[in-house]
Write a protein that holds these residues in place. Structure first.
Motif, PDB file in Angstrom:
ATOM      1  N   SER A 135       0.834  -1.216   0.000  1.00 15.48           N
ATOM      2  CA  SER A 135       0.000   0.000   0.000  1.00 15.48           C
ATOM      3  C   SER A 135       0.866   1.263   0.000  1.00 15.48           C
ATOM      4  N   THR A 138       2.220   1.525  -3.684  1.00 17.91           N
ATOM      5  CA  THR A 138       1.270   1.780  -4.776  1.00 17.91           C
ATOM      6  C   THR A 138       0.328   2.959  -4.521  1.00 17.91           C
ATOM      7  N   VAL A 139       0.232   3.419  -3.272  1.00 17.19           N
ATOM      8  CA  VAL A 139      -0.703   4.521  -2.976  1.00 17.19           C
ATOM      9  C   VAL A 139      -0.007   5.687  -2.252  1.00 17.19           C
ATOM     10  N   SER A 247      -3.506  -6.925  -1.315  1.00 15.61           N
ATOM     11  CA  SER A 247      -3.549  -5.462  -1.305  1.00 15.61           C
ATOM     12  C   SER A 247      -4.225  -5.022  -2.592  1.00 15.61           C
ATOM     13  N   VAL A 249      -5.902  -1.703  -5.032  1.00 18.38           N
ATOM     14  CA  VAL A 249      -5.894  -0.259  -5.303  1.00 18.38           C
ATOM     15  C   VAL A 249      -6.866   0.035  -6.423  1.00 18.38           C
ATOM     16  N   SER A 259      -7.222   2.511  -1.353  1.00 21.59           N
ATOM     17  CA  SER A 259      -6.600   1.218  -1.058  1.00 21.59           C
ATOM     18  C   SER A 259      -7.375   0.439   0.001  1.00 21.59           C
ATOM     19  N   GLU A 261      -6.572  -3.531   2.237  1.00 20.65           N
ATOM     20  CA  GLU A 261      -5.652  -4.671   2.347  1.00 20.65           C
ATOM     21  C   GLU A 261      -6.020  -5.531   3.538  1.00 20.65           C
TER      22      GLU A 261
END
Length: 365
Positions: A135, A138-139, A247, A249, A259, A261
């Motif tokens: 997370s 990617t975020v 996880s 997105v 997000s 997870e």
């Protein structure tokens, strides 16, 4: 406002162990001395926990000239921040908390060091308590890009480590900036795709495929463009404990990211985790806004540190953590947000004028 210690000797006082990390980070950025008392003073086992002491040691590693005084019982800390130095640092995070506990707050300091941050952390990469490395990669890191922190920003997961024994390893690099850009991010757009990472360590690789199938069975009813990567680690790179995690997105047409997870607890099946994470993502999407719940704090902080110009962002429901964070931002930086409710889509428009924070260590090019 600079990242040199410009404290005027006034001590900001707080009590309790909640929000400990954020207050230490805000003190470091603002140069204000902070005293935190009554740390679990009513508890049978009072004082700081091992992971909190470890975080304080880490803060000493990434700064120069900081002093930390802890009383005998461990229930009071006096923190005088030094200068953010950064550089190449190794830290063993232990197994009481995941790597996310340590890395997440440091992301706010990293752009303002004397040297680019190059951090290597050992520990748990995925659990259900702290934000996972997936997370963050990617975020969370993509939030920084909106403010002009981009080239050379990376997070590599070299080893996965599931709870309870960990054994994971990550490397985080962040470039320096002199000043941030203001943002105007108020258009949520429409969700255009969902991506995900299903990872497993020391269990059958088939578990990753089962995670994917289970999540897709929920998400494909919502949107056709769903792709979940499987990330299977073997041998040395798979840490010390068996486990699997997912996880997810969702990305909108305007670049908003949301997000969700989950990591498996003992007895949970990949099907349980897949559908649970998918439902958590849909729940996050229903809140609206341009920033998801996990990353509200970082966006608001970077708006405060931005130039003396208006930044605006649209958010969904404010979490309890964010509400307290807004109070702390006011205490450390004397900044308040203008908050306007948008009843049409049940979101909040938040605006503030930045303090014009400058990293004087970073020369202008």
């Amino acid at each position: 406002m600079s990242n040199n210690n410009s404290s005027t000797g006034k001590v900001l006082s707080f009590s309790g162990h909640e929000y400990l990390r954020q207050r230490l980070i805000l003190a470091t950025l603002s140069g204000k001395i902070v005293k935190i008392g009554k740390i679990r003073s009513e508890n049978d086992n009072p004082g700081l926990r091992d992971f909190e002491a470890s975080f304080l040691r880490l803060l000493e590693k990434v700064t120069n000239g900081s002093t930390i005084d802890i009383n005998y019982a461990g229930t009071t800390i006096l923190y005088k921040p030094g200068v953010i130095t950064g550089g190449k640092i190794y830290h063993d995070c232990g197994t009481s908390r995941a790597i996310g506990y340590f890395l997440e707050p440091l992301i706010a300091l990293a752009p303002f060091g004397k040297q680019p941050f190059d951090l290597t952390f050992n520990g748990i990469t995925n659990d259900n308590v702290d934000i996972s490395m997936d997370s963050i990669r990617t975020v969370t890191l993509l939030q920084l890009k909106r403010f002009g922190i981009e080239e050379g920003l990376e997070l590599k997961i070299t080893k996965r480590g599931s709870a309870p024994l960990g054994g994971g390893e990550i490397n985080f690099k962040c470039p320096l900036v002199r000043t941030l850009k203001p943002i105007q991010f108020t258009d949520e757009g429409r969700i255009k795709r969902i991506r995900g990472i299903a990872c497993c360590t020391r269990v059958s690789p088939q578990n990753a495929n089962r995670l994917v199938d289970s999540a897709r069975s929920v998400l494909n009813r919502y949107i056709p463009d769903v792709y979940i990567y499987t990330d299977v680690y073997k041998g040395e790179e798979s840490g010390k404990s068996p486990g699997f995690a997912l996880s997810l997105v969702a990305e909108s047409t305007t670049g908003a990211l949301y997000s969700a997870e989950q990591a498996a607890l003992p007895g949970e099946t990949p099907e349980d985790i897949g559908s649970k994470t998918a439902k958590l993502l849909l729940n996050e999407l229903s809140k609206g806004g341009c920033v998801d719940s996990l990353n509200q704090w970082l966006t608001l902080l970077l708006m405060v540190l931005g130039p003396e110009d208006v930044s605006k962002v649209r958010v969904g429901n404010l979490t309890a953590f964010t509400i307290q964070y807004l109070r702390d931002l006011r205490d450390f930086f004397a900044i308040t947000f203008k908050i306007k409710s948008d009843t049409k889509n049940n979101t909040l428009l938040m605006a503030c004028v930045g303090v014009g924070y400058i990293n004087y260590s970073k020369k202008t090019t």
